[in-house]
Structures are given as structure tokens and as C-alpha cells.
Design a protein around this motif. Sequence first.
Motif, short mmCIF file in Angstrom:
data_model
loop_
_atom_site.label_atom_id
_atom_site.label_comp_id
_atom_site.label_asym_id
_atom_site.label_seq_id
_atom_site.Cartn_x
_atom_site.Cartn_y
_atom_site.Cartn_z
N TYR A 255 0.18 -1.39 0.01
CA TYR A 255 0.29 -0.12 -0.39
C TYR A 255 0.78 1.29 -0.17
O TYR A 255 0.41 2.11 -0.41
N LYS A 256 2.16 1.10 0.39
CA LYS A 256 3.51 2.48 0.49
C LYS A 256 3.28 2.55 -1.64
O LYS A 256 3.03 3.29 -2.11
N PHE A 257 3.51 1.43 -1.83
CA PHE A 257 3.78 1.90 -3.54
C PHE A 257 2.52 1.94 -4.53
O PHE A 257 2.65 2.92 -4.29
N ASP A 258 1.38 1.46 -3.88
CA ASP A 258 0.50 2.40 -4.16
C ASP A 258 0.23 3.03 -4.13
O ASP A 258 -0.46 4.18 -5.28
N GLU A 259 0.20 4.26 -2.96
CA GLU A 259 0.02 5.49 -3.00
C GLU A 259 1.51 6.25 -4.25
O GLU A 259 1.16 7.36 -4.54
N LEU A 260 3.07 5.79 -3.42
CA LEU A 260 3.60 6.42 -5.12
C LEU A 260 2.99 6.65 -6.12
O LEU A 260 3.59 7.48 -7.20
N GLN A 261 2.41 5.50 -6.67
CA GLN A 261 2.28 4.74 -8.03
C GLN A 261 1.11 5.29 -8.41
O GLN A 261 1.25 6.47 -9.68
N HIS A 262 -0.12 6.10 -7.40
CA HIS A 262 -1.09 7.10 -7.64
C HIS A 262 -0.93 8.14 -8.15
O HIS A 262 -1.27 9.04 -8.49
N ARG A 263 -0.03 8.74 -7.12
CA ARG A 263 0.76 10.38 -6.70
C ARG A 263 1.43 10.54 -8.00
O ARG A 263 1.73 11.93 -8.45
N PHE A 264 1.91 9.24 -8.16
CA PHE A 264 4.06 9.99 -9.35
C PHE A 264 3.31 9.03 -10.32
O PHE A 264 4.67 9.41 -10.89
N GLY A 265 2.67 8.22 -10.42
CA GLY A 265 2.69 7.68 -12.01
C GLY A 265 4.03 7.59 -12.34
O GLY A 265 4.55 7.12 -13.40
N LEU A 266 4.50 5.98 -11.23
CA LEU A 266 5.46 5.55 -11.47
C LEU A 266 6.18 4.01 -13.06
O LEU A 266 6.76 4.12 -13.56
N VAL A 267 4.62 4.20 -13.05
CA VAL A 267 4.89 2.60 -13.58
C VAL A 267 3.60 2.76 -14.62
O VAL A 267 2.75 2.85 -14.43
N ARG A 268 3.88 2.26 -15.97
CA ARG A 268 3.34 1.68 -16.86
C ARG A 268 2.91 0.80 -17.01
O ARG A 268 4.00 -0.47 -17.24
N ARG A 269 1.87 0.03 -18.22
CA ARG A 269 2.01 -1.24 -18.80
C ARG A 269 2.77 -1.00 -19.84
O ARG A 269 3.39 -0.23 -20.76
N GLY A 270 3.58 -2.85 -19.75
CA GLY A 270 4.36 -3.27 -21.32
C GLY A 270 5.64 -2.27 -20.31
O GLY A 270 6.94 -2.63 -21.59
N ASP A 271 5.56 -1.97 -19.41
CA ASP A 271 6.90 -1.20 -18.44
C ASP A 271 7.95 -2.48 -18.14
O ASP A 271 7.88 -3.50 -17.97
N ARG A 272 9.59 -2.37 -18.76
CA ARG A 272 10.41 -2.94 -18.07
C ARG A 272 10.77 -2.24 -16.40
O ARG A 272 11.55 -1.06 -16.61
N VAL A 273 10.34 -3.02 -15.51
CA VAL A 273 10.48 -2.61 -13.79
C VAL A 273 12.31 -3.38 -13.27
O VAL A 273 11.90 -4.42 -13.02
N LEU A 274 12.96 -2.32 -12.26
CA LEU A 274 13.82 -3.42 -11.95
C LEU A 274 12.94 -2.76 -10.26
O LEU A 274 12.74 -1.96 -10.32
N ASP A 275 12.88 -4.35 -9.58
CA ASP A 275 12.04 -3.58 -8.30
C ASP A 275 13.83 -4.31 -7.10
O ASP A 275 13.99 -5.88 -6.90
#
Length: 211
Positions: free
Chosen positions: A23-43
Motif C-alpha cells: 500500500y506504500k507502493f500503491d500511494e506512490l504509484q497513484h500520486r507520481f505515476g511511476l509505472v505503466r503497462r508494458g514497462d520493464r521494471v527493476l524492483d
Amino acid sequence: MKRKPDHYTEQARKEGFPARSVYKFDELQHRFGLVRRGDRVLDIGASPGSWTLRLLEITGKEGRVIALDRKELPELSRAGNTAVCICADITEPEQYELLNEYAPFDTIVSDAAPNTSGHRTLDTARSAVIVESSLALTETMLRPGGNAAFKLFQGGDEQSILANARAMFEKARIVKPKACRDESFEVFLVCNGKKAAQPQSVPDRSGNTEA
Ligand SMILES: C[S@@+](CC[C@H](N)C(=O)[O-])C[C@H]1O[C@@H](n2cnc3c(N)ncnc32)[C@H](O)[C@@H]1O
């Protein structure tokens, strides 16, 4: 002392996430649009895998999620998408070669945190080392225009880390999501829009430099 499960812990359990940190990630994603469909992401610091599962949902089958932790990770699949799991320590530069195979990334996120010792200055310094290593890797492995977010313990070098991030990104700020526990001193450095690399200055024959 064992903590009583709070609202976020109960919700994570119901939704099939191993940790409330999603839910920390969800808030960051909601506020700052970090990741999109089709992205290549390093976690980075992915175990036990809540952020990774959310990233798999968002990026979908066209995306790729590379989950890295110094602990072994289980197989992580969601929405028909399976993560590549790497067991490694992000502060060891030998890992960069391994990760280079998957770069460039569209987004880099890190929820990595040292084990807390109870000694705040020491814990904060260890957290800063993780963020500095992650930022060094971001400089070479995140594509221009890409986004990033890193967990950081407050009370140490965060102003100089923020200044480095501002030199690398169009926007960078430090935020504390609502799902962080009140007593926690963790915050997140959130960065949008990596700047393109500046051309190196080359001295001409007279010794003057030109960009
Ligand atoms: C708070 S947990 C991450 C929770 C995860 N984001 C989730 O949602 O399930 C922090 C993780 O950081 C990892 N970690 C700490 N230092 C690390 C390092 N130097 N390299 C890689 N992983 C590290 C720990 O092993 C731990 O699993």
C-alpha cells in the motif's frame, strides 16, 4: 513484542499480498505515476514480494519485472506474468553486470532497508549506502525519461541524496506515504523524468572546453 495486525495488514492478507508494504507502493504509484503497462521494471529489496506482485499486475504480459533481494525469493507470478528473481546484494557492484543483461529499465523502485539495529545513526547510514548504490545503478541502467523511487531512512544524508537525485531527474522529492507506520523514520525519494546524459566536455587544441 508481536504487533497487532492493523488495517493495512488485514487488507494485504485478504488481497493475497505477503506484506502490507504494497500500500506504500500503491500511494506512490497513484500520486507520481511511476509505472505503466508494458514497462520493464527493476524492483530492489523485493522479498517477500508484495511490490513485485503489484508490478506484475500493472506491467502485464508485455512488461518485465526483475525482482532483486539478498534473500532468496519464491516464484512470483500474477496476471499471467512471472518475475525474473535475482538473489544479490545491491551494494556490491559485481551485481551490475548481471543486471545489465536486463537493462535499460523504464522504472527502478527500491523498498530495500537494512535490518534495524536500534542504533538510529547506524541504521540511517546503512540505508543511505543502499540508496546511493541504487542511484549509481540508476544513472547507467534507467532510460532517459524513466522514473524511480527509493526507500530511505530519515535523519542522515537525505539532503545531499536529494540534491544528487535532482541533478539526475526533472523532479525529485521526499515523501512519506500514509501506510508507513507513525513511529517509522522511513520515507521515499521519488523521482520522475530522468534527464538525458550530458555530453562530456572535450578540451580543444587551445585547452578551452566545449560541450
Ligand atoms: C521491507 S522489505 C521489502 C518488502 C517488499 N517490497 C515487499 O513488498 O514485499 C526490505 C527488503 O530489503 C532487502 N535488502 C536489504 N538490504 C539489501 C541489499 N543490500 N541488497 C538487496 N536487498 C536488500 C531485505 O532482504 C528485505 O527483504
